[in-house]
Design a protein around this motif. Structure first.
Motif, PDB file in Angstrom:
ATOM      1  N   ASP A 195     -10.223  -6.064 -17.757  1.00 29.05           N
ATOM      2  CA  ASP A 195     -11.042  -7.277 -17.673  1.00 29.05           C
ATOM      3  C   ASP A 195     -11.336  -7.484 -16.194  1.00 29.05           C
ATOM      4  N   TRP A 196     -12.453  -6.926 -15.725  1.00 30.03           N
ATOM      5  CA  TRP A 196     -12.713  -6.906 -14.288  1.00 30.03           C
ATOM      6  C   TRP A 196     -12.951  -8.291 -13.709  1.00 30.03           C
ATOM      7  N   ASN A 197     -13.471  -9.203 -14.492  1.00 26.27           N
ATOM      8  CA  ASN A 197     -13.638 -10.569 -14.004  1.00 26.27           C
ATOM      9  C   ASN A 197     -12.277 -11.188 -13.694  1.00 26.27           C
ATOM     10  N   LEU A 198     -11.318 -10.992 -14.586  1.00 27.62           N
ATOM     11  CA  LEU A 198      -9.970 -11.501 -14.383  1.00 27.62           C
ATOM     12  C   LEU A 198      -9.269 -10.782 -13.230  1.00 27.62           C
ATOM     13  N   ILE A 199      -9.398  -9.462 -13.178  1.00 22.29           N
ATOM     14  CA  ILE A 199      -8.747  -8.688 -12.113  1.00 22.29           C
ATOM     15  C   ILE A 199      -9.276  -9.109 -10.746  1.00 22.29           C
ATOM     16  N   ASN A 200     -10.591  -9.275 -10.650  1.00 21.20           N
ATOM     17  CA  ASN A 200     -11.195  -9.700  -9.383  1.00 21.20           C
ATOM     18  C   ASN A 200     -10.635 -11.048  -8.944  1.00 21.20           C
ATOM     19  N   THR A 201     -10.538 -11.982  -9.889  1.00 23.12           N
ATOM     20  CA  THR A 201      -9.994 -13.308  -9.573  1.00 23.12           C
ATOM     21  C   THR A 201      -8.547 -13.218  -9.129  1.00 23.12           C
ATOM     22  N   GLU A 202      -7.749 -12.441  -9.859  1.00 26.65           N
ATOM     23  CA  GLU A 202      -6.328 -12.335  -9.537  1.00 26.65           C
ATOM     24  C   GLU A 202      -6.101 -11.649  -8.190  1.00 26.65           C
ATOM     25  N   LEU A 203      -6.859 -10.603  -7.913  1.00 38.68           N
ATOM     26  CA  LEU A 203      -6.716  -9.920  -6.626  1.00 38.68           C
ATOM     27  C   LEU A 203      -7.046 -10.855  -5.471  1.00 38.68           C
ATOM     28  N   ASN A 204      -8.102 -11.656  -5.647  1.00 41.80           N
ATOM     29  CA  ASN A 204      -8.499 -12.586  -4.585  1.00 41.80           C
ATOM     30  C   ASN A 204      -7.486 -13.697  -4.362  1.00 41.80           C
ATOM     31  N   LEU A 205      -6.628 -13.936  -5.343  1.00 39.03           N
ATOM     32  CA  LEU A 205      -5.603 -14.976  -5.203  1.00 39.03           C
ATOM     33  C   LEU A 205      -4.342 -14.464  -4.514  1.00 39.03           C
ATOM     34  N   ILE A 206      -4.252 -13.160  -4.272  1.00 40.35           N
ATOM     35  CA  ILE A 206      -3.095 -12.632  -3.551  1.00 40.35           C
ATOM     36  C   ILE A 206      -3.218 -13.023  -2.080  1.00 40.35           C
ATOM     37  N   PRO A 207      -2.233 -13.736  -1.520  1.00 40.85           N
ATOM     38  CA  PRO A 207      -2.308 -14.118  -0.108  1.00 40.85           C
ATOM     39  C   PRO A 207      -2.440 -12.884   0.793  1.00 40.85           C
ATOM     40  N   GLY A 208      -3.398 -12.932   1.695  1.00 38.89           N
ATOM     41  CA  GLY A 208      -3.667 -11.809   2.576  1.00 38.89           C
ATOM     42  C   GLY A 208      -4.907 -11.037   2.199  1.00 38.89           C
ATOM     43  N   VAL A 209      -5.364 -11.180   0.945  1.00 44.99           N
ATOM     44  CA  VAL A 209      -6.603 -10.525   0.524  1.00 44.99           C
ATOM     45  C   VAL A 209      -7.797 -11.347   1.010  1.00 44.99           C
ATOM     46  N   VAL A 210      -8.729 -10.688   1.681  1.00 48.01           N
ATOM     47  CA  VAL A 210      -9.950 -11.352   2.142  1.00 48.01           C
ATOM     48  C   VAL A 210     -10.998 -11.335   1.038  1.00 48.01           C
ATOM     49  N   ASP A 211     -11.225 -10.173   0.450  1.00 48.68           N
ATOM     50  CA  ASP A 211     -12.127 -10.056  -0.700  1.00 48.68           C
ATOM     51  C   ASP A 211     -12.000  -8.664  -1.285  1.00 48.68           C
ATOM     52  N   THR A 212     -12.559  -8.489  -2.474  1.00 53.92           N
ATOM     53  CA  THR A 212     -12.508  -7.202  -3.158  1.00 53.92           C
ATOM     54  C   THR A 212     -13.893  -6.579  -3.220  1.00 53.92           C
ATOM     55  N   GLY A 213     -13.914  -5.292  -3.512  1.00 49.92           N
ATOM     56  CA  GLY A 213     -15.172  -4.583  -3.701  1.00 49.92           C
ATOM     57  C   GLY A 213     -15.691  -4.653  -5.118  1.00 49.92           C
ATOM     58  N   LEU A 214     -15.130  -5.545  -5.924  1.00 49.10           N
ATOM     59  CA  LEU A 214     -15.635  -5.781  -7.273  1.00 49.10           C
ATOM     60  C   LEU A 214     -16.739  -6.832  -7.227  1.00 49.10           C
ATOM     61  N   PHE A 215     -17.946  -6.452  -7.571  1.00 49.85           N
ATOM     62  CA  PHE A 215     -19.075  -7.380  -7.631  1.00 49.85           C
ATOM     63  C   PHE A 215     -19.356  -7.622  -9.111  1.00 49.85           C
ATOM     64  N   ILE A 216     -18.837  -8.740  -9.619  1.00 54.64           N
ATOM     65  CA  ILE A 216     -18.841  -9.013 -11.055  1.00 54.64           C
ATOM     66  C   ILE A 216     -19.967  -9.979 -11.419  1.00 54.64           C
ATOM     67  N   HIS A 217     -20.837  -9.565 -12.325  1.00 53.63           N
ATOM     68  CA  HIS A 217     -21.942 -10.411 -12.811  1.00 53.63           C
ATOM     69  C   HIS A 217     -22.782 -10.971 -11.658  1.00 53.63           C
ATOM     70  N   MET A 218     -23.011 -10.164 -10.636  1.00 51.64           N
ATOM     71  CA  MET A 218     -23.801 -10.620  -9.489  1.00 51.64           C
ATOM     72  C   MET A 218     -25.216 -10.040  -9.486  1.00 51.64           C
ATOM     73  N   ALA A 219     -25.354  -8.780  -9.896  1.00 50.85           N
ATOM     74  CA  ALA A 219     -26.665  -8.121  -9.855  1.00 50.85           C
ATOM     75  C   ALA A 219     -27.521  -8.539 -11.044  1.00 50.85           C
TER      76      ALA A 219
END
Length: 242
Positions: A195-219
């Motif tokens: 579930d890439w939408n969930l994974i992207n959200t969870e990764l971004n909530l890890i302290p120290g993460v600036v952002d991910t290379g997952l572009f979800i529902h953007m294009a």
């Protein structure tokens, strides 16, 4: 021109001809495909007198804009963009993208998020039914330098796979982004349904993460060029080519 570049150029020309109009503020992405787009934008500005302002996503994009005599803008003066154009490392059937192979993912995502429309251009090698099918280098994740070890450990513990610090090729030590941060590449299990939408959200909530290379529902649309110079397009609604 080799086959891959022929596909990139065909997609770039198609998106510029189809979507770029005068009096627009454009977000200009990074990477090899964007070079062809900027070249064609400059040709149209010269031949048609288009009035455009171009907002870059990286130092490379900024230099491209200036080298081609285009008007340089920034998000401070133009926080709302009409269109953003960028490449991708992989695009799935729903137009979710992996980006950041070139290391500019955070700025690319901010610029894309400011645009009314975000279009992806790529050669047809980047077209996949699911993420991880053709791109095997993992998902890029920009992190604060002092936090890269705990972030890697958190990712490995939570999701498995192999997160690794991206090392530079022509200098000693890690790759450093335009923002002064480090990059991790998380090689995930491509056979698993994520579930890439969930994974992207969870990764971004890890302290120290600036952002991910997952572009979800953007294009809103993807353009894939072939070595023969033809271009197919896909929208999230169609999940097919036309």
């Amino acid at each position: 021109m080799d086959a891959v570049n022929a596909g990139k150029k065909a997609a770039a020309i198609r998106v510029v001809d189809e979507l770029v109009k005068t009096d627009q503020v454009l977000g200009i992405g990074s990477g090899s495909t964007i070079v062809f787009a900027v070249e064609h934008i400059a040709e149209r500005v010269k031949s048609e007198g288009l009035k455009l302002t171009c907002v870059p996503t990286s130092f490379q994009a900024r230099q491209l804009i200036l080298e081609h005599g285009l008007t340089l803008g920034d998000l401070e003066n133009f926080p709302k963009l009409d269109l953003a154009i960028d490449g991708a490392d992989e695009v799935d059937s729903e137009l979710n993208c992996i980006k950041g192979g070139g290391g500019c993912l955070a700025q690319e995502k901010v610029v894309a998020s400011c645009a009314k429309k975000f279009a992806v251009i790529a050669d047809d090698r980047k077209d996949s039914s699911h993420l991880g099918q053709n791109w095997h280098k993992g998902i890029p994740i920009e992190v604060l330098p002092f936090a890269y070890v705990p972030v890697m450990q958190k990712i490995k513990t939570t999701y498995g796979g192999v997160p690794a610090l991206r090392m530079a090729q022509s200098k000693a030590g890690p790759v450093v982004t335009d923002n002064g941060n480090f990059l991790l590449d998380w090689k995930f299990d491509a056979e698993k349904k994520w579930d890439w939408n969930l994974i992207n959200t969870e990764l971004n909530l890890i302290p120290g993460v600036v952002d991910t290379g997952l572009f979800i529902h953007m294009a809103f649309k993807a353009y894939f060029g072939t070595s023969q110079g033809s271009v197919s397009t896909r929208t999230p609604a169609s999940n097919g080519f036309h």
